[in-house]
Scaffold this motif. Structure first.
Motif, PDB file in Angstrom:
ATOM      1  N   PHE A 325      36.286  30.469  42.512  1.00 50.88           N
ATOM      2  CA  PHE A 325      35.371  31.505  43.413  1.00 50.88           C
ATOM      3  C   PHE A 325      34.270  32.385  42.502  1.00 50.88           C
ATOM      4  N   ILE A 326      33.250  33.208  42.992  1.00 48.05           N
ATOM      5  CA  ILE A 326      32.131  33.632  42.389  1.00 48.05           C
ATOM      6  C   ILE A 326      32.816  35.109  42.137  1.00 48.05           C
ATOM      7  N   LEU A 327      33.248  35.224  40.982  1.00 48.23           N
ATOM      8  CA  LEU A 327      33.315  36.702  40.946  1.00 48.23           C
ATOM      9  C   LEU A 327      32.439  37.923  41.479  1.00 48.23           C
ATOM     10  N   GLY A 328      32.924  39.048  42.701  1.00 42.84           N
ATOM     11  CA  GLY A 328      32.499  39.473  43.713  1.00 42.84           C
ATOM     12  C   GLY A 328      32.096  39.184  45.120  1.00 42.84           C
ATOM     13  N   ASP A 329      32.373  37.899  45.051  1.00 43.27           N
ATOM     14  CA  ASP A 329      32.377  36.961  46.655  1.00 43.27           C
ATOM     15  C   ASP A 329      32.970  38.089  47.416  1.00 43.27           C
ATOM     16  N   PRO A 330      32.397  38.102  48.020  1.00 46.35           N
ATOM     17  CA  PRO A 330      32.413  38.632  49.456  1.00 46.35           C
ATOM     18  C   PRO A 330      33.233  38.120  50.260  1.00 46.35           C
ATOM     19  N   ASP A 331      33.420  36.568  50.524  1.00 41.46           N
ATOM     20  CA  ASP A 331      34.547  35.664  50.749  1.00 41.46           C
ATOM     21  C   ASP A 331      35.468  35.728  50.551  1.00 41.46           C
ATOM     22  N   MET A 332      36.355  36.425  49.356  1.00 42.40           N
ATOM     23  CA  MET A 332      37.557  37.119  48.565  1.00 42.40           C
ATOM     24  C   MET A 332      38.139  37.799  49.333  1.00 42.40           C
ATOM     25  N   HIS A 333      38.984  38.785  49.117  1.00 43.56           N
ATOM     26  CA  HIS A 333      39.965  39.483  48.806  1.00 43.56           C
ATOM     27  C   HIS A 333      39.367  40.320  47.730  1.00 43.56           C
ATOM     28  N   GLU A 334      39.140  41.959  48.368  1.00 43.93           N
ATOM     29  CA  GLU A 334      38.472  43.123  47.930  1.00 43.93           C
ATOM     30  C   GLU A 334      39.467  43.543  46.412  1.00 43.93           C
ATOM     31  N   GLY A 335      41.004  42.975  46.994  1.00 42.96           N
ATOM     32  CA  GLY A 335      42.269  43.665  45.685  1.00 42.96           C
ATOM     33  C   GLY A 335      42.034  42.757  44.801  1.00 42.96           C
ATOM     34  N   VAL A 336      41.703  41.126  45.156  1.00 44.25           N
ATOM     35  CA  VAL A 336      42.592  40.005  44.189  1.00 44.25           C
ATOM     36  C   VAL A 336      40.764  40.273  43.487  1.00 44.25           C
ATOM     37  N   LEU A 337      39.533  40.567  43.963  1.00 39.87           N
ATOM     38  CA  LEU A 337      38.995  40.801  43.157  1.00 39.87           C
ATOM     39  C   LEU A 337      38.815  41.822  41.824  1.00 39.87           C
ATOM     40  N   VAL A 338      39.182  43.139  42.536  1.00 36.32           N
ATOM     41  CA  VAL A 338      40.186  43.899  41.613  1.00 36.32           C
ATOM     42  C   VAL A 338      40.498  43.588  39.977  1.00 36.32           C
ATOM     43  N   ALA A 339      41.971  42.376  40.957  1.00 35.60           N
ATOM     44  CA  ALA A 339      43.019  42.889  40.091  1.00 35.60           C
ATOM     45  C   ALA A 339      42.365  41.860  38.679  1.00 35.60           C
ATOM     46  N   ILE A 340      41.595  40.371  39.050  1.00 36.53           N
ATOM     47  CA  ILE A 340      41.003  39.325  37.958  1.00 36.53           C
ATOM     48  C   ILE A 340      39.634  40.823  37.167  1.00 36.53           C
ATOM     49  N   LYS A 341      38.993  41.213  37.752  1.00 35.45           N
ATOM     50  CA  LYS A 341      38.104  42.363  36.619  1.00 35.45           C
ATOM     51  C   LYS A 341      38.765  43.297  35.655  1.00 35.45           C
ATOM     52  N   SER A 342      40.902  43.485  35.937  1.00 36.00           N
ATOM     53  CA  SER A 342      41.319  44.081  35.237  1.00 36.00           C
ATOM     54  C   SER A 342      42.507  42.884  33.909  1.00 36.00           C
ATOM     55  N   MET A 343      41.536  42.144  34.430  1.00 40.12           N
ATOM     56  CA  MET A 343      41.972  40.930  33.503  1.00 40.12           C
ATOM     57  C   MET A 343      41.882  40.519  32.028  1.00 40.12           C
ATOM     58  N   THR A 344      42.354  39.955  31.335  1.00 36.15           N
ATOM     59  CA  THR A 344      41.958  39.409  30.099  1.00 36.15           C
ATOM     60  C   THR A 344      42.166  37.784  30.292  1.00 36.15           C
ATOM     61  N   LYS A 345      41.271  36.905  29.741  1.00 42.44           N
ATOM     62  CA  LYS A 345      41.106  35.384  30.161  1.00 42.44           C
ATOM     63  C   LYS A 345      43.014  35.071  29.733  1.00 42.44           C
ATOM     64  N   GLY A 346      44.038  34.430  30.200  1.00 42.93           N
ATOM     65  CA  GLY A 346      45.371  33.838  29.867  1.00 42.93           C
ATOM     66  C   GLY A 346      45.647  34.543  29.829  1.00 42.93           C
ATOM     67  N   GLU A 347      45.659  36.074  30.702  1.00 44.63           N
ATOM     68  CA  GLU A 347      46.995  36.883  31.076  1.00 44.63           C
ATOM     69  C   GLU A 347      47.147  36.605  32.638  1.00 44.63           C
ATOM     70  N   VAL A 348      48.819  36.988  32.536  1.00 40.83           N
ATOM     71  CA  VAL A 348      49.462  36.693  33.951  1.00 40.83           C
ATOM     72  C   VAL A 348      50.039  38.047  34.031  1.00 40.83           C
ATOM     73  N   ALA A 349      49.711  38.651  35.184  1.00 42.24           N
ATOM     74  CA  ALA A 349      50.532  39.933  35.335  1.00 42.24           C
ATOM     75  C   ALA A 349      50.184  40.355  37.445  1.00 42.24           C
ATOM     76  N   HIS A 350      51.436  41.348  37.958  1.00 45.62           N
ATOM     77  CA  HIS A 350      52.181  41.162  38.679  1.00 45.62           C
ATOM     78  C   HIS A 350      51.208  42.579  39.422  1.00 45.62           C
ATOM     79  N   PHE A 351      50.334  42.206  40.895  1.00 42.40           N
ATOM     80  CA  PHE A 351      49.763  43.469  41.407  1.00 42.40           C
ATOM     81  C   PHE A 351      50.199  44.022  42.299  1.00 42.40           C
ATOM     82  N   LYS A 352      50.725  44.890  43.213  1.00 44.00           N
ATOM     83  CA  LYS A 352      51.190  44.760  44.621  1.00 44.00           C
ATOM     84  C   LYS A 352      49.637  45.231  45.105  1.00 44.00           C
TER      85      LYS A 352
END
Length: 788
Positions: A325-352
């Motif tokens: 999906f497009i980064l910043g797309d309003p059709d995606m959950h806000e929490g998911v967008l915030v999570a992805i912006k905090s990551m780097t390519k190849g990273e795996v993380a758990h988000f509450k």
């Protein structure tokens, strides 16, 4: 770079000035040819540059030469240059080639527009062949010399000569775009420039340009091993440049990522506990996010590819969902967008994530697991990100050209494009493919499978082709591949224009079952692979020209498009037909006169029909009004031509009628024209339809005039009854001769006045009763339910 091949004696172009690289030797040669005695004192004081003196001397010599002598002199210079090249004397070879071009270049002009040169079309063709081959040879000399220079110590001289070589090859290609050797030599010069001391981005651009030329060479000569080897070398160099670019990128967070892997700690990303992160696997640590990508009105967008799954404790609790999906797309959950912006390519993380950060309700967000708890934990893997071009700067249409393709032609209006395409959803699953074939049997009944051997369907650009295909194909050539990411996907097209669309319907039916009743496609990617681009027929000069039948077919296709309501495409076809007739010899054009007449009539009719409703509006912008007036003006030009060349044809009458209505609402004049057209072509549907419309409008006009006349007579009768009874009879006679509808009788209440006029005398009474009876009889025809 591959070793240059020998000079071709039969190659080909045009140069505007003598390059300074050959200034010294050229000036000496020209001076020797021009002067057989010592320079005078006047010459000694000449302040011109040597190169200008040389050129002036050659031009002076050319003045007294015939075209044949110029061609012979040019050929001699070229042959002498070939001899110097074989002996390895590159400077002398280049000097000879420059002279050969200068002697022949004037003769490449069209003799029709340059009569002073006194050359024929045959002379022109010979001059073009001579210049083309000489330019091609000159490019080889410059390539050989430039490649011999050291990229470090002699960088400026090397780059200058190689650029001149590329220009020389381009001049040859202007004269003959199919000159394979010129294409190869330009590619070789460009590739050599890419290996010089240039910035990485510029080197990559030059590699891309060289690859495009080499692909054209291979397309023309599939067995050309030298071109294939050069292409492979350029591709390897491009890979090396990109690899160096990636290795040179800054990795600002690599050390921090390593420390976090030693002991992962939960991090509150927003400071309110609604989005908390706990790393599981470090990524590459590189900085990737560009804040400009988050601007929804920006020209670039970033599409992220992730894998998401719900987590119970430290283990996955459900099937992972692959999503892009497009980064910043309003059709995606806000929490998911915030999570992805905090990551780097190849990273795996758990988000509450808190429930209020998962409020998006679009079809895109619904592809993720539904969560009802106040807090939920998600495992997100950031796989990759890709930048796309936003065509409208609003996130609706994103384009990415994977491979531009090869060949000279891009797809344009009326090009026939043979292409396969497929639509994939945001989860990467295939929704529909032009390669689909329906297979029967199995537990599920009908299924669809991709047939790699299926013939690519063809589409005409600008004529009903599926809009996503058109958008992509306009930027591609043969062999090109591109993708279009659409927020809202138009309805799937038929497998072939006018053909069976069972496969597309089946795809939508299966999508409806999957999406709980919805067939709407959103957030999908359309991928197009162009197999072949057939340019539109260019006219009588095209090698594919099939004679007069081509004009007939073009006009017929235009009329078909008009019937389908595709006015823009129809106008294009009809205008081409008219233009082609004008390009034909008189003997052939006269045989196609009826086709030209019909095409002009249709063009004018479309333009006038388009302009009429706009001109009738009272509140349109000046720009829109100007366009309508321009259309009507062009329609008038076609009509005037038709009235001069085919005054009695149905098309001429129909067009004049349409213009009369559009210009002045002259329905009476239009009616007369259409009646004449009906006599000529009683079965013409367009004439019949227009006649019906005009009759309706004419009745309205006549009714208005009748109403105004009845009101005038009614008021006159009132005045005459009270002041001058002698005028009642003349007014009644006028009323008796006036036709009016029952609606007019009721609205004007003329019957009441007629009853009053009966008291004016016996003669007046008799006429009033006659008029009332006539109105009553007519009303029975207009109102069958009239009660006596």
């Amino acid at each position: 770079m591959s070793a240059p091949e020998p000079v071709d004696e039969d190659e080909e172009p045009i140069i505007e000035e003598l390059p300074t690289a050959a200034a010294s030797s050229s000036s000496q040669a020209a001076a020797a040819a021009e002067a057989g005695e010592e320079a005078s004192a006047e010459d000694a004081e000449d302040s011109r540059r040597p190169v200008d003196k040389a050129l002036d001397a050659i031009e002076e010599e050319k003045k007294n030469m015939t075209p044949l002598e110029k061609l012979e002199r040019s050929l001699l210079w070229k042959c002498e240059g070939n001899g110097f090249f074989k002996d390895g004397q590159l400077f002398k070879a280049a000097d000879c080639y420059y002279h050969a071009i200068i002697f022949a270049r004037d003769l490449t002009q069209n003799p029709q527009y340059y009569p002073d040169l006194k050359h024929t079309q045959q002379d022109r063709e010979k001059a073009k062949e001579l210049c083309e081959s000489t330019f091609t040879n000159l490019a080889l000399v410059q390539l050989k010399y430039g490649s011999s220079r050291d990229p470090e110590s002699d960088h400026e001289e090397r780059e200058k000569i190689l650029k001149e070589g590329s220009k020389s090859a381009s001049e040859a290609l202007k004269l003959n775009a199919k000159n394979v050797k010129a294409l190869f030599r330009r590619a070789a010069c460009t590739a050599a420039l890419a290996k010089g001391r240039v910035p990485g981005e510029e080197a990559q651009t030059r590699c891309t340009e060289a690859m495009a030329d080499l692909r054209q060479v291979i397309e023309a000569e599939p067995q050309n091993r030298e071109a294939r080897a050069e292409l492979k070398a350029v591709q390897e160099h491009l890979k090396k440049l990109k690899r160096e670019e990636r290795e040179g990128e800054k990795r600002e967070f690599a050390f921090a990522s390593t420390l976090s892997a030693l002991g992962p700690k939960e991090k509150d990303l927003l400071g309110d506990g609604s989005v908390c992160k706990r790393p599981k696997k470090t990524g590459d640590g590189g900085k990737w996010l560009n804040e400009d990508w988050l601007r929804w009105d920006g020209a670039k967008k970033c599409v992220v590819h992730v894998r998401v799954s719900p987590v119970d404790g430290d283990s996955s609790a459900g099937s992972p969902v692959q999503l892009s999906f497009i980064l910043g797309d309003p059709d995606m959950h806000e929490g998911v967008l915030v999570a992805i912006k905090s990551m780097t390519k190849g990273e795996v993380a758990h988000f509450k994530l808190a429930q209020h950060r998962l409020k998006a309700s679009s079809s895109l967000a619904k592809m993720l697991p539904e969560v009802k708890a106040e807090f939920s934990t998600w495992e997100i893997e950031f796989q990759k990100y890709v930048t796309w071009e936003d065509l409208d700067c609003n996130g609706e249409r994103l384009r990415k050209l994977q491979e531009e393709g090869y060949g000279v032609r891009y797809a344009e209006d009326l090009s026939e494009v043979f292409a396969h395409w497929r639509v994939t959803g945001p989860d990467g699953r295939l929704i529909h493919s032009s390669r689909y074939t329906i297979s029967m049997g199995g537990e599920t009944g009908m299924t669809q499978v991709e047939d790699e051997d299926k013939e690519a369907p063809s589409y005409i650009i600008g004529e009903g082709a599926w809009e996503p295909l058109v958008v992509l194909c306009r930027g591609l050539r043969q062999g090109g591949v591109g993708e279009l990411r659409l927020r809202d996907v138009p309805d799937l097209p038929q497998d072939k224009p006018g053909g069976d669309d069972t496969s597309a319907k089946l795809s939508l039916m299966m999508l409806k079952q999957k999406n709980r009743g919805s067939q709407k496609l959103r957030h999908c990617v359309v991928r197009v692979e162009v197999e072949r681009v057939v340019p539109p027929l260019a006219g009588p000069g095209d090698e594919r020209w099939e004679g007069p039948s081509a004009v007939v077919q073009e006009r017929f296709r235009g009329e078909q498009l008009l019937e389908l309501g595709e006015e823009r495409a129809a106008l294009s076809r009809l205008r081409r037909a008219v233009a082609w007739v004008g390009q034909l010899p008189e003997s052939e054009a006269s045989a196609l006169a009826s086709e030209a007449h019909a095409a002009r009539a249709s063009i004018g009719w479309v333009l006038a029909s388009r302009a009429a409703p706009i001109l009738d509006m009272g509140n349109v912008s000046s720009d829109v009004l100007a366009v309508a007036q321009k259309d009507l003006s062009e329609a008038e030009e076609h009509c005037a031509w038709l009235e001069a060349n085919a005054p009695c044809s149905a098309g001429t009458r129909l067009l004049r009628a349409k213009i009369l209505v559009a210009q002045d609402d002259d329905f009476a004049g239009a009616h007369q024209q259409l009646l004449e057209a009906q006599k000529v072509a009683p079965d013409d549907k367009r004439v019949q339809e227009e006649l019906r419309k005009v009759k309706v409008e004419l009745r309205k006009v006549q009714e208005e005039q009748s109403r105004a006349k009845v009101i005038e007579l009614r008021d006159g009768l009132k005045r005459a009854r009270t002041s001058e009874v002698s005028q009642v009879m003349p007014l009644l006679k006028q009323l008796a001769g006036t036709h009016c509808s029952w609606d007019t009788v009721m609205e004007t209440r003329i019957g009441v006045e007629l009853k009053s006029c009966q008291e004016c005398g016996a003669e007046e009474k008799a006429l009033c009763l006659e008029i009332l009876g006539k109105l009553k009889d007519e009303s029975k025809e207009q109102r069958p339910m009239w009660e006596s």
